[in-house]
Design an enzyme around this catalytic site. Structure first.
Site, PDB file in Angstrom:
ATOM      1  N   GLY B 464       0.827  -1.204   0.000  1.00 23.71           N
ATOM      2  CA  GLY B 464       0.000   0.000   0.000  1.00 23.71           C
ATOM      3  C   GLY B 464       0.857   1.248   0.000  1.00 23.71           C
ATOM      4  N   GLY B 658       7.799   5.532   5.652  1.00 18.90           N
ATOM      5  CA  GLY B 658       6.688   4.651   6.044  1.00 18.90           C
ATOM      6  C   GLY B 658       6.260   4.781   7.488  1.00 18.90           C
ATOM      7  CD  GLU B 659       8.443   1.645  10.194  1.00 16.60           C
ATOM      8  OE1 GLU B 659       8.470   0.851  11.121  1.00 16.60           O
ATOM      9  OE2 GLU B 659       9.264   1.638   9.264  1.00 16.60           O
TER      10      GLU B 659
END
Lengths: 172, 694
Positions: B464, B658-659
């Site tokens: 995703g 992403g984080e």
């Protein structure tokens, strides 16, 4: 116990034999190979399995297939006509209204159903004036859309872009 | 310095390459691949938290019409020894947590499989359950290292003396609860054993991670196993390794040659079998002089692990890097409990650890009578306090300043509980964010040319994150061709070796390999390659971490409204400003960063897996009981980034996104609730009862 039923799925009449314990979702996915609606929770808690069932949005995991004999089902695939995406799908693409995409077919069907409900004047939990003509109000508040879409969870957190996609459709 | 790519496609907001497949539902996730006459698996799970299986009787299940196979430790294939004891299912009689896999039923239909699984009779020898985490347990132990290979403890200078002599001190305990990843796609494995070869259509964040773990465990030669994963419906860490259900599906398939066995975990099973974020108890002590300069930082963490297998989260690790302080101490202590095995959940370590540190920093700002943005600026550092190395690029101050400017921070009245609109108390909060930049060794890409197009192959995965799109953009710039000439192939273990989509390292690692392969291709075949020319190259090893501390930073701002009558917390506005290197695709990057912030909002307001300590059982194990943010919770959430290219790490100039979006988000919201109400809540989630009776 088994039952013979007929469903009209994305415009195609399909006859099948189902265990009476089979949900409409499993009938679509496991029996008919229609995998556009997804199974995220199987309890009506996430909305990933949403389709248009006889014209209204519904979570297909919460109804037995045998109870839907003769019903018309439109999935996100069925919203495509002559190879053209539905305006809601176009708006999702342009606004990046998804990441992993798993909840997306359900979100798309839910938006289509929700917009019909708005046009029909159905109030929601956050509708202040229950007598107002919601469907004709060009300035539907964002809160109305958010409330009405809250049955469709998105763990990637694409809500802002989904709202933007809905806005693009309602303003055009 | 690396040889940085010139950006042509990179930096453009290309629409996701898989957009049409996703809005129609045609993108095939693990369960969706067409199989001929598949069979369906339903697991049998232990109903005690600790003890031994004495007898497991499958007679009634075997007799049910439509059952194809029952699997228990009596007839399961023998697995090879493995250090990962979580995977060693159906090999022994020990039960180490409630819900552990002890058997399986495979049947012609999912309904029959489920009914038959309920007919399996199990008798146990049960022992007392110990599932209570607390900081005062006497059996807390020090793990050898914590997740990511970090040192368990660090101690620099003299923290206790420095704290004692500091003019201003904060000494508080902050907690975060057990939380579950809950990707929308349940963990799913479809296994087919045919002609002595096993194919897995698996919902996993790394096809080679799965391959490397499972082939030896199942006693297969590498070429006997193939893992196929073109699409994943989210993971957020839980799909970062295969778990025991993959083993179960594979074992069942190997007993039913030629028949695909489908296993999709139920939402309830995902609260037991696929990892979770450990609850954390953070004792944070800060010592500063009167003008807010930190003299000492102490961050001591207590968390849990499972008796079956150790997972030690690196919760205090961010406190080693974010702020300068001459005296620093961090530590991690674990309680071994009769609970499922914890694992990665988006920004393991940084996410809960920065909640603790950043709420403590807010308390320090108030104690010093300093603006919380200014406090953080004063404690900025040019070098990593832990390693002494310079950062590749650090602009936390730029994020704070830009965010303050855009958010309208300047005219903020610092006093709490001063703004009321009707029943709503209004406040704003800020927190810093950080995440390390990583590039994983072990990535190879292959470039092939034919008919005017380039096929780019690597076993990467798109969960995703936008890999299908961003990696194609990188390949286009590396080959100096239009992105429309790239055919990307990912998500298959038959493709060249790739590392896991985890640690925000995907694009850096895979992209580096793609650039290396593209450059090797051009060196070998030139600008006008012959038909079917091909080249394979590996991501070169880097010594950058010997010379630099590669970290990203950010600043999170939040406005909240807390209802004075009901205690309900709403978040009308969030802004994140991030310093993360180059952005490959602004469209997908904005989604990823705001998505992280939304998950942080969800953590702040809702997420809490409630453990019944008597039985080692998560009570609220579905999406009706375990609340995640919905449409109605999310109002104006925006993310921007500073215009940067990190020239030290990789040819793309990226640091990973992403984080970092989730890190600090919950702290900013918690700090805003204090500003709104004057009530300091040091645990999550920020549920209404905390704000009543004031």
């Amino acid at each position: 116990m088994e039952a013979d039923i007929t469903l009209v799925v994305d415009g195609e009449r399909r006859s099948l034999t189902v265990d009476t314990r089979t949900s409409l979702l499993d009938a679509l996915r496991d029996h008919l190979g229609v995998t556009s609606p997804k199974k995220g929770c199987d309890h009506g808690q996430c909305g990933a399995c949403t389709v248009l069932l006889d014209g209204r949005r519904a979570t297909t995991c919460l109804t037995f297939a045998v109870a839907q004999d003769g019903a018309e089902v439109i999935t996100a695939v069925g919203l495509v006509t002559d190879g053209e995406l539905h305006p809601v799908q176009e708006a999702f693409c342009e606004n990046d209204a998804f990441q992993c995409g798993f909840c997306t077919p359900g979100q798309v069907c839910s938006v289509v159903g929700m917009l019909d409900e708005l046009r029909a004047g159905h109030p929601s939990h956050v509708t202040a004036d229950l007598t107002a003509e919601i469907g004709t109000d060009p300035a539907i508040e964002d809160d109305e859309i958010r409330e009405r879409m809250s049955g469709n969870l998105c763990r990637c957190g694409a809500y802002g872009n989904i709202l933007a996609a809905v806005r693009q459709v309602t303003s055009s | 310095m690396t040889d940085t790519l010139t950006a042509h496609s990179m930096g453009t907001p290309l629409v996701r390459q898989d957009a049409m497949a996703k809005v129609t539902g045609m993108a095939p996730y693990a369960y969706d691949h067409r199989q001929d006459d598949p069979a369906y698996l339903h697991p049998v799970q232990a109903t005690i938290a600790r003890g031994r299986v004495v007898q497991i009787d499958t007679t009634a299940a075997d007799e049910l019409d439509g059952v194809l196979l029952t699997l228990t430790r009596h007839n399961a294939p023998r697995l090879a020894e493995s250090e990962d004891t979580e995977m060693h299912i159906l090999q022994h009689d020990e039960v180490a947590f409630r819900g552990q896999l002890i058997g399986a039923v495979v049947a012609r239909t999912p309904e029959i499989a489920r009914e038959a699984a309920a007919l399996v009779r199990v008798t146990y020898e049960e022992e007392a359950t110990d599932a209570r985490l607390s900081a005062d347990r006497e059996d807390l132990y020090r793990p050898e290292q914590v997740n990511g290979g970090f040192e368990t403890d660090t101690d620099t200078g003299g923290v206790d003396a420095a704290l004692a002599s500091s003019a201003v001190q904060v000494d508080q305990t902050y907690t975060t609860p057990m939380e579950h990843n809950n990707p929308m796609e349940p963990h799913t494995t479809v296994a087919l054993w045919q002609d002595e070869h096993l194919t897995l259509w698996d919902s996993i964040q790394g096809v080679h991670a799965a391959h490397t773990a499972l082939a030896p465990l199942l006693r297969l030669e590498p070429e006997q196993l193939r893992v196929i994963t073109p699409f994943v419906g989210g993971g957020f860490g839980s799909k970062g390794k295969p778990h025991s259900h993959e083993v179960l599906a594979a074992m069942a398939a190997m007993r039913l040659p030629g028949r695909a066995v489908k296993l999709a975990l139920t939402r309830q099973q995902m609260f037991t079998l696929v990892g979770y974020r450990t609850p954390t108890i953070n004792h944070v002590r800060l010592g500063a002089d009167r003008d807010g300069r930190l003299q000492a930082i102490s961050h001591e963490v207590v968390e849990q692990t499972a008796r079956l297998y150790e997972f030690a989260e690196q919760t205090a690790v961010p406190s080693r890097t974010v702020y300068a302080a001459p005296h620093r101490r961090t530590s991690h202590r674990l309680a071994t409990l009769d609970v499922p095995v914890p694992f990665w959940m988006r920004a393991p370590g940084e996410c809960p650890g920065m909640h603790a540190l950043e709420v403590a920093m807010d308390e320090l700002a108030i104690a010093c009578d300093l603006d919380p943005v200014e406090l953080r600026v004063r404690n900025d550092t040019a070098t990593d306090p832990e390693t002494g190395l310079p950062f590749t690029h650090r602009d936390l101050v730029g994020c704070l300043r830009e965010g303050a400017d855009r958010f309208g921070w300047a005219d903020r009245d610092p006093r709490p509980r001063q703004r009321r609109e009707g029943d709503w108390l209004v406040g704003t909060g800020v927190a810093a964010s950080t995440y390390p930049a990583m590039s994983m060794p072990g990535n190879t890409a292959r470039i092939r040319y034919g008919l005017g197009r380039y096929t780019v192959e690597i076993g990467a995965v798109d969960i995703g994150t936008g890999t299908w799109t961003a990696l194609a953009q990188i390949a286009a710039d590396a080959l100096e061709c239009p992105v429309g000439h790239i055919d990307l192939r990912i998500g298959d273990s038959d493709l060249p070796q790739a590392t896991v989509e985890g640690g925000s390292s995907g694009i850096a690692s895979w992209g580096g390999a793609v650039v290396a392969a593209a450059r090797a291709f051009r060196a070998e075949h030139g600008r006008l390659p012959a038909e079917w020319a091909q080249t394979e190259a590996e991501l070169p090893e880097s010594d950058v971490t010997q010379r630099f501390a590669p970290h990203s930073f950010g600043a999170q701002f939040a406005q909240v409204r807390v209802n004075a009558r009901t205690g309900e917390v709403r978040v009308p506005r969030m802004l994140g400003v991030f310093s993360v290197g180059r952005i490959v695709n602004p469209r997908t990057a904005h989604s990823q960063l705001t998505g992280g912030m939304v998950m942080g909002l969800s953590m702040a307001l809702h997420e809490h897996s409630v453990m019944d300590e008597r039985w080692g059982h998560v009570v609220n194990h579905d999406l009706a009981g375990y609340h995640i943010a919905s449409h109605a919770d999310v109002c104006d959430v925006d993310a921007i980034w500073l215009d940067e290219v990190d020239e030290h790490l990789n040819p793309m100039g990226t640091r990973g996104i992403g984080e970092i979006g989730i890190v600090g988000a919950a702290a900013a919201i918690a700090n805003a609730t204090f500003h709104a109400t004057g009530v300091r809540v040091r645990g999550l989630p920020l549920t209404p009862e905390h704000f009543l009776d004031h």
